[in-house]
Write an enzyme that holds these catalytic residues in place. Structure first.
Site, short mmCIF file in Angstrom:
data_model
loop_
_atom_site.label_atom_id
_atom_site.label_comp_id
_atom_site.label_asym_id
_atom_site.label_seq_id
_atom_site.Cartn_x
_atom_site.Cartn_y
_atom_site.Cartn_z
N HIS A 183 0.91 -48.90 -7.54
CA HIS A 183 -0.24 -49.80 -7.42
C HIS A 183 -1.28 -49.42 -8.45
O HIS A 183 -1.84 -48.31 -8.42
CB HIS A 183 -0.82 -49.74 -6.00
CG HIS A 183 0.06 -50.40 -4.99
ND1 HIS A 183 0.18 -49.99 -3.69
CD2 HIS A 183 0.89 -51.48 -5.12
CE1 HIS A 183 1.04 -50.78 -3.06
NE2 HIS A 183 1.49 -51.68 -3.90
N GLU A 200 -4.93 -47.76 -7.89
CA GLU A 200 -5.04 -46.53 -7.09
C GLU A 200 -5.04 -45.30 -8.01
O GLU A 200 -4.13 -44.48 -8.00
CB GLU A 200 -3.91 -46.52 -6.04
CG GLU A 200 -4.02 -47.72 -5.10
CD GLU A 200 -2.79 -47.97 -4.23
OE1 GLU A 200 -1.85 -47.16 -4.25
OE2 GLU A 200 -2.77 -49.00 -3.54
N ARG A 243 -3.67 -54.77 -8.75
CA ARG A 243 -2.73 -53.98 -7.93
C ARG A 243 -1.28 -54.05 -8.42
O ARG A 243 -0.55 -53.06 -8.38
CB ARG A 243 -2.80 -54.51 -6.50
CG ARG A 243 -1.71 -54.02 -5.54
CD ARG A 243 -1.94 -54.65 -4.17
NE ARG A 243 -0.84 -54.50 -3.24
CZ ARG A 243 -0.77 -53.55 -2.31
NH1 ARG A 243 -1.70 -52.64 -2.22
NH2 ARG A 243 0.26 -53.51 -1.47
N HIS A 302 -0.14 -42.97 -3.15
CA HIS A 302 -0.95 -44.18 -3.14
C HIS A 302 -2.39 -43.78 -2.76
O HIS A 302 -2.67 -42.63 -2.44
CB HIS A 302 -0.45 -45.14 -2.06
CG HIS A 302 0.83 -45.84 -2.38
ND1 HIS A 302 0.91 -47.18 -2.63
CD2 HIS A 302 2.11 -45.37 -2.44
CE1 HIS A 302 2.18 -47.52 -2.85
NE2 HIS A 302 2.93 -46.45 -2.75
N GLU A 311 -1.18 -41.67 1.40
CA GLU A 311 -2.37 -42.46 1.07
C GLU A 311 -3.51 -41.46 0.89
O GLU A 311 -4.04 -40.92 1.86
CB GLU A 311 -2.71 -43.43 2.20
CG GLU A 311 -1.68 -44.50 2.45
CD GLU A 311 -1.76 -45.68 1.49
OE1 GLU A 311 -2.65 -45.70 0.60
OE2 GLU A 311 -0.92 -46.57 1.62
O1 0X9 Z 1 0.91 -51.47 1.62
C1 0X9 Z 1 1.37 -50.57 0.90
O2 0X9 Z 1 2.20 -50.79 0.02
C2 0X9 Z 1 0.90 -49.13 1.11
N1 0X9 Z 1 -0.53 -49.12 1.30
S1 0X9 Z 1 -1.53 -49.47 0.03
O3 0X9 Z 1 -2.87 -49.58 0.55
N2 0X9 Z 1 -1.53 -48.25 -1.00
O4 0X9 Z 1 -1.08 -50.64 -0.62
C3 0X9 Z 1 1.59 -48.56 2.32
C4 0X9 Z 1 3.08 -48.54 2.23
C5 0X9 Z 1 3.73 -47.93 3.43
N3 0X9 Z 1 5.17 -48.06 3.39
C6 0X9 Z 1 5.83 -49.18 3.79
N4 0X9 Z 1 5.23 -50.18 4.35
N5 0X9 Z 1 7.13 -49.20 3.62
ZN ZN Z 2 -0.69 -48.42 -2.80
#
Ligand code: 0X9
Ligand code: ZN
Length: 421
Positions: free
Chosen positions: A183, A186, A237, A306, A381
């Site tokens: 992303h 980040e 993003r 992330h 995160e």
């Molecule tokens: O949404 C995401 O891709 C991640 N959070 S972010 O705020 N950095 O975008 C979390 C990903 C967690 N993993 C899965 N959902 N597989």
């Molecule tokens: Zn992310």
């Protein structure tokens, strides 16, 4: 005629720009807590609505960026529904500009030094794509016997993707794989990955004795460079691929071939969680997939960095049911969270993505466990302070130091479980 044409062209470009880049002038970041299902569905109505960017959604609150023209009505609506909110950032544009200036000041200070010329990073500002690569090259020159680079392919726009390999030689060692920067906005993620490498090579070479490391600091180089290229692009993003829509890019972390598009992902190319036209449509993800599958037996842990929110997440993200090794995943996550808390009192929440955060399919962590068979698969995160992605660069080192404590725990676990003694 030419003049008319030019005018239309300029207007069209501005229109497209408006579409993908809402003005940050007067944009505010709100953190809104909710309790009832009605309040939640009220918020959900605004997902993917122009002017609203839900940068964080959890079980009890959301963080959303709202453009200046929408903020007054939206706040009124929240008040009508008795929803508590705090203004996290009063003016996003101002914060972005401040960050941009601070970055330039630090970079220029650094640029006068010997270190900078050698490619070393000071970790006092967020390095751009070129600086990351120079640093990687510097490492291979400084730690000749340990550090090497593997180019795994090129990004959509042709930037090379480099994996740093750290190994003290000797075959048959288990490996830990780390990536960051899927992303683009980040920024703390690539910086932390690199700072941990720095710590390892400078003062913790014991971590290299029994384990090999693979670090891909920027998994989405085009997006990353885009966010560095102008402050107007700071909150991008996705990747930068053209999928045939006026909106560019795919959410890399919705694009993996693991329950692709089943939940928490969008089929709308203009959405920030657009899963892409098909699983693994993104060339960057294809390269990562091929690299990992080629080392399937060796890689014992997959860590993807992330921001933000201070979570240690593990599969599954696509379902609220849990993988068969959930006790192991939970145990290790808990030890990592404790190690971080001990270091700087930073509190992390841990759990499966779907249960601790929100359900979302097509993530790299789910793919690593479900398809590549890597049992230890985690999404970190990292912290975001009060300003989310716009974490001051002075936090790079402290975040790196505390996150390194978690890395030591993972290393210890991988060593005792998989290394020959
Ligand atoms: O949404 C995401 O891709 C991640 N959070 S972010 O705020 N950095 O975008 C979390 C990903 C967690 N993993 C899965 N959902 N597989
Ligand atoms: Zn992310």
């Amino acid at each position: 005629v030419i003049f008319l044409f030019a005018t239309i062209f300029v207007a069209a470009v501005i229109a497209i720009d408006e579409e993908t880049h809402p003005s940050m002038q007067g944009m505010q970041s709100l953190s809104i807590s909710y309790e009832t299902p009605e309040q939640y569905s009220l918020l959900k109505n605004y997902v993917d609505v122009p002017g609203f960017d839900f940068v964080k959604s959890t079980k009890d609150f959301v963080d959303v960026l709202v453009t200046a023209d929408k903020i007054k009505d939206f706040k009124q609506l929240l008040e009508e529904h008795r929803m508590n909110y705090t203004v996290m950032v009063e003016d996003v544009q101002q914060l972005v500009s401040e960050e941009y200036i601070a970055q330039e000041v630090e970079r220029r200070l650094q640029a006068r030094t010997q270190d900078y010329a050698s490619g070393r990073l000071s970790f006092t500002y967020y390095p751009n794509y070129k600086e990351v690569n120079e640093y990687l090259t510097y490492l291979t020159q400084t730690y000749k016997n340990i550090a090497s680079l593997i180019t795994i392919g090129n990004s959509y726009e042709g930037r090379s993707m480099k994996v740093l390999k750290l190994s003290t030689g000797g075959g048959n060692k288990p490996a830990i794989f780390i990536d960051a920067g899927i992303h683009a906005r980040e920024w703390i993620a690539p910086a932390t990955a690199l700072y941990m490498v720095d710590l390892m090579l400078q003062s913790h070479t014991d971590l290299l004795a029994k384990v090999d490391w693979y670090v891909l600091p920027v998994l989405n180089p085009d997006g990353y460079e885009y966010t560095h290229s102008s402050s107007a692009n700071r909150l991008w993003r996705k990747t930068r691929s053209n999928t045939g829509s006026i909106c560019k890019g795919v959410d890399g972390n919705r694009n993996y071939d693991m329950q692709w598009m089943t939940i928490g992902a969008s089929s709308n190319p203009c959405s920030d969680t657009y899963a892409g036209p098909k699983a693994f449509s993104e060339v960057e993800n294809q390269h990562l997939r091929d690299f990992i599958l080629a080392r399937k037996g060796q890689i014992k842990a997959y860590l993807t960095f992330h921001s933000y929110g201070q979570y240690i997440l593990y599969p599954w993200g696509w379902t609220s049911s849990v993988p068969s090794n959930e006790p192991e995943l939970r145990n290790l996550a808990s030890q990592c969270a404790q190690a971080i808390a001990k270091s700087r009192r930073t509190r992390y929440t841990y759990g499966t993505s779907a249960n601790a955060l929100y359900p979302a399919a097509g993530g790299s962590d789910d793919w690593a466990l479900g398809k590549a068979g890597i049992n230890l698969s985690y999404t970190y995160e990292l912290p975001g302070g009060n300003s989310g992605f716009l974490l001051p660069a002075s936090e790079i080192k402290p975040v790196g130091v505390e996150t390194f404590e978690a890395l030591k725990v993972v290393h210890q676990y991988v060593t005792s479980k998989y290394a020959s003694h």
